[in-house]
Design an enzyme around this catalytic site. Structure first.
Site: not given
Ligand code: BES
Ligand code: MN
Ligand code: ZN
Length: 496
Positions: A278, A289, A350, A348, A266, A352, A271
């Protein structure tokens, strides 16, 4: 840092500092006894003063010990002799290295590696020592204006071992050094801020790795992703001014027809959560991230460094997750590369979304195995804390293999369930699935989402949200799970 292995007696190995262990109640280790007799009982005299009692992790530096060729001797407490396990070994080694790094010396001889532990073998001790030595000299503050002021003089460590197998010890050292190098790359990338480490920056890093090593690099741009129908990945990228990149980096160390091992990382370089933004506290940590991506690059580096006789492909979907006027909104429905539609109920979730398209893309490699690595869920941190990565696989055999790689490398993973019973939490009234499964079992439902896209090959997922970086005063990337992944590959080499 340079390492060499010796099997020798303490009084003969000259170094700027010789490091020996002392067990609790001031009991000299075997090598310590040897040094003591050479120095005509000088060490016993020192111990009799009570200044070094052998408490785990304590140190005492001695200068000019009579008749000893090394100008310094560092005594290190090992704790109770019958409780000297791997954990105690790590405490002692780290205390020793920390003391050595404060001295103005260029080399040292470490006898701690010749002490036998109750639960770990010689190879484990050597590997952990090499990694700890690198970790202690790692500099997170490379962007500080005084970063060039070099602070560490220690360059070479001689590791003394008790058994005679120098050859296998040397292989262990070179494996560990490659792992440490891969970890350093992963740490550097992780620690870089989001304004520097963008998707394009990650792509440049992969290209530059392919210049330094015999790796092959290919970068797909937004247009290519559009052609491939990567609607889920592109939905994440559409709220940001930074273009997404899809990175493919290959190590062709095996035979032409060997099926590849594919590592998918990933690569969300920041993020913010997107429109489902967030909270502000600790949001800076979402620069981490992309640690899955960084660990994939680090592992490819290690594979190339060790010339592993395997075909390994690293795949990185890289994007930012930001909330501009073009950003994807809660409720939006997108079509993934696999043709499945997804209702994005929370922008959020994101990770996946970018991963599902990458996991579909890798089908073309007809992989032997695919492992994805992702800072995927806060729920995984709640479940396992910072000591273990979450491991998911429907294959018991693959899960056992990865668990074992984590144990030998001390970069542990713990298996979580991937039962179909959880799948219903992803149901949507409007699309094939939603992208969130509610609060219950958040790390599991994220893995269940990915499982829907990985039916065509042998697959495992590592949720590294708790293990990839540390927060608070020691904030910084850990370089995990480069050790686990490299050991997994080493295991596959010896299987062949
Ligand atoms: N990158 C985060 C996961 C994360 C959060 C890792 C905190 C480490 C610390 C991921 O993209 C995310 O935001 N996940 C959400 C999923 C939720 C919306 C279903 C989460 O974990 O809160
Ligand atoms: Mn997120
Ligand atoms: Zn994320």
């Amino acid at each position: 840092m340079e390492f060499n292995i010796k099997n020798t007696t303490a009084d003969k190995q000259r170094a700027a500092c010789t490091v020996i262990g002392v067990y609790e109640s001031a009991q000299l280790s075997a090598t310590g006894e040897l040094l003591d007799s050479t120095s005509l009982g000088y060490l016993s005299e020192i111990l009799a003063t009570g200044d070094m009692q052998g408490k785990i992790g304590s140190t005492l530096l001695l200068h000019k010990v009579p008749l000893i060729t090394s100008p310094r001797v560092l005594l290190v407490g090992l704790g109770k002799a019958d409780e000297f396990n791997g954990k105690a070994f790590l405490t002692a080694v780290n205390a020793a290295l920390s003391a050595l790094n404060k001295l103005n010396i260029s080399n040292a001889a470490l006898y701690l590696t010749s002490e036998i532990t109750t639960d770990q073998n010689q190879a484990w001790q050597l590997e952990q020592t090499v990694i700890a030595a690198h970790a202690q000299q790692y500099q997170p503050g490379k962007l500080k204006s005084n970063a060039h002021e070099k602070t560490h003089t220690l360059k070479k460590i001689t590791l003394i071992i008790s058994d005679k197998s120098l050859k296998s010890a040397e292989i262990t050292i070179s494996n560990a050094s490659a792992i440490a190098k891969g970890m350093t790359l992963a740490q550097d990338l992780g620690n870089l801020p989001g304004n520097i480490c963008t998707p394009s920056y990650l792509a440049e890093q992969a290209k530059s790795l392919a210049k330094t090593y015999p790796l092959k690099c290919e970068i797909l741009d937004r247009k290519d992703m559009e052609k491939l129908g990567m609607g889920a990945l592109l939905a994440v990228a559409q709220g940001s001014a930074e273009p997404p990149k899809f990175i493919i980096l290959r190590h062709n160390g095996g035979n032409k027809n060997d099926q590849p091992i594919v590592l998918v990382g990933k690569g969300i370089t920041f993020d913010s959560g997107g429109i489902s933004i967030k909270p502000g506290a600790e949001m800076d940590e979402m620069k981490y991230d992309m640690c899955g991506a960084a660990s994939v690059l680090g592992t490819l580096l290690a594979a190339a460094e060790l010339k592993l006789a395997l075909n390994v492909i690293g795949v990185i979907p890289a994007s930012e997750n930001l909330p501009d006027g073009m950003a994807v909104k809660p409720g939006d429905i997108v079509k993934s590369m696999a043709g499945l539609t997804i209702e994005i109920l929370n922008t959020d979730a994101e990770g996946r979304l970018v991963l599902c398209d990458a996991l579909t893309y890798v089908e073309r490699f007809e992989p032997e195995v695919v492992i994805d690595v992702a800072t995927l869920t806060g729920a995984c941190v709640i479940a396992l804390g910072q000591h273990a990565s979450g491991l998911y696989s429907s294959s018991d055999e693959l899960a056992a293999e990865i668990t074992a790689a984590g144990t030998t490398s001390h970069d542990r993973a713990w298996r979580m369930p991937l039962w179909d019973d959880y799948q219903a939490q992803l149901d949507s009234n409007f699309a094939d699935m939603g992208n969130i499964g509610g609060r219950a079992g958040g790390s599991i439902t994220a893995a269940c989402f990915l499982a829907r896209f990985t039916k065509k090959y042998n697959w495992a997922h590592l949720d590294i949200a708790g293990t990839a970086w540390k927060s608070g005063k020691d904030k910084g990337s850990t370089g995990r799970p480069v050790p686990l992944l490299t050991h997994f590959l080493l295991g596959r080499v010896s299987k062949k």
